[in-house]
Structures are given as structure tokens and as C-alpha cells.
Design a protein around this motif. Sequence first.
Motif, PDB file in Angstrom:
ATOM      1  N   PHE A 114       0.871  -1.174   0.000  1.00  0.00           N
ATOM      2  CA  PHE A 114       0.000   0.000   0.000  1.00  0.00           C
ATOM      3  C   PHE A 114       0.906   1.221   0.000  1.00  0.00           C
ATOM      4  CE2 PHE A 114       0.788  -0.983   4.409  1.00  0.00           C
ATOM      5  CZ  PHE A 114       0.920   0.243   5.040  1.00  0.00           C
ATOM      6  N   ARG A 115       0.368   2.361  -0.432  1.00  0.00           N
ATOM      7  CA  ARG A 115       1.227   3.506  -0.741  1.00  0.00           C
ATOM      8  C   ARG A 115       1.795   4.164   0.516  1.00  0.00           C
ATOM      9  NH1 ARG A 115       2.451   5.813  -5.116  1.00  0.00           N
ATOM     10  NH2 ARG A 115       0.774   4.787  -6.252  1.00  0.00           N
ATOM     11  N   VAL A 116       3.123   4.182   0.578  1.00  0.00           N
ATOM     12  CA  VAL A 116       3.874   4.927   1.594  1.00  0.00           C
ATOM     13  C   VAL A 116       5.129   5.457   0.911  1.00  0.00           C
ATOM     14  CG1 VAL A 116       5.123   4.870   3.784  1.00  0.00           C
ATOM     15  CG2 VAL A 116       3.075   3.462   3.495  1.00  0.00           C
ATOM     16  N   THR A 117       5.278   6.773   0.882  1.00  0.00           N
ATOM     17  CA  THR A 117       6.450   7.369   0.242  1.00  0.00           C
ATOM     18  C   THR A 117       7.197   8.342   1.143  1.00  0.00           C
ATOM     19  OG1 THR A 117       5.101   9.139  -0.717  1.00  0.00           O
ATOM     20  CG2 THR A 117       5.445   7.147  -2.064  1.00  0.00           C
ATOM     21  N   GLU A 118       6.541   8.818   2.187  1.00  0.00           N
ATOM     22  CA  GLU A 118       7.133   9.846   3.053  1.00  0.00           C
ATOM     23  C   GLU A 118       6.900   9.476   4.508  1.00  0.00           C
ATOM     24  OE1 GLU A 118       6.254  14.510   4.376  1.00  0.00           O
ATOM     25  OE2 GLU A 118       5.294  13.671   2.589  1.00  0.00           O
TER      26      GLU A 118
END
Length: 242
Positions: free
Chosen positions: A38-42
Motif C-alpha cells: 500500500f502507498r507509503v512514500t514519506e
Amino acid sequence: MKRVLLGMLTPSSNTALEPLTSAMLSGLPEVSAHFGRFRVTEISLQPQALGQFDMAPILEAARLLADAHVDVIAWNGTSSGWLGFEADVALCQLIEQETGVRCCTSVLALNEIMEKTQRKRFGLVTPYLDDVQAAIVANYARSGFECVAERHLNRSVNFSFSEVEPTQIVQMAHEAAEARPQCLTTFCTNLRAAQLAPALEAALGLPVYDTVSTAVWKSLRLCGVDTRRVKGWGSVFDGEMA
């Protein structure tokens, strides 16, 4: 031989935990790891970064892992370090209710190990920002753990964590160990750190608990697999908690 399928919830920009997890399990022919992103970038305390850990996308990734009939679902990440440990407790309860699959997390497993071994004075090594690091230390203090030394890199871009050289992690660990903690944790599942544990333990004379390793350790235990079969990845697998 019955297969054992481990489901791992993975931040989208993480490139460390998958190869590390697969390497840990390479000597267990019946065990395999399966990953859902799932989206995690920061990683920061800004609203857009905190919102990455809302339950809905994590739960959807867990549902997809459940389609593979995994035996356990682990959140292989450290977000409850700054969000509060209750976030992981709630996540596990929700995933188990929604999927019927047992659930664990890197951080809750780490806390279990430190609690049961009575190693509550610890050193903390992360790549995180100043305020994220402070939040982690404060959360542990509220739960009765004392961070006696810490080192961090003041970074926020999750992908960049995997580009930290292992030599730098070793240096940070040695510096944190100067305060004589009872154990040390490399607290980020996108650090290439888990493989360093045996050499660090030998050099520093204390247990080193990596958060990729703790997720694998707890997943195996929930599935009834003897963790002592995991060789060469440190005392978390073959020490007091085996």
C-alpha cells in the motif's frame, strides 16, 4: 510437508524488507513469504504523511493477501512507533475480524521481545526525522521503556532509507551502544540492517533486534515454526525468545 504461507504488508516504496525476508526464510523449504503493498512514500508528522497509514488502504492490501490463503498477515513496518502502539493493536484486530487471518506487526513483536526478556533500556537506530524520532522515544517512555541512546539520519523520503549503506548503520549502532543499553534496535523495515545483527551482537555484546526480523520471528511463531531453524540472522531467532 504442509506449506506455511506468510503474508507481509509492505510500504510501496520499500525495497529492503522483501529480499531480507526471503533470505531469512531460505533455509525453511516449507515456508514462503507473500507481499501486499500500500502507498507509503514519506515518513514525517505532516498530515499527508500520517494519512498514508489510514486503515482503509492497509485493510484492502490485507484482504488481497488473504486471497492467497496465507496463514498469518504481518504489518512489516514501524509506523506505530510514532503513531502510538495502539494503532497496531487496532490494525491487528481489524484485519483479523475482516479476514479471519491471524495478524502481527514488527513493532508489537519487538515490544513483546523487550518486555519478556526484561530489556527495557534500549538503543534506537533509525533514518527518521528529528520529530519522528522524538515521537518514537516518547511513545516508548509512556510504555515503560527507556531509550538510553539514539542515532538517526533526519530523512523523510522512504525510498532513500534503503540506500543507507550498511557501514553507516554499523557506525550508528556502535555509537548508540556506547551508552550501554540492554539491547539495540534497528527500527525501520526499509533499512538494509537485519543481516548485520550477528556481527553487531558479537562486537557489541548485546542483542540487536531488527524490525524486519521481529516481523518474521512473530509470524513464524504464530504458525508453529521453530524459529531456531533460521540460521545466521541473530539472537532474535535462536536466543531467549526461540
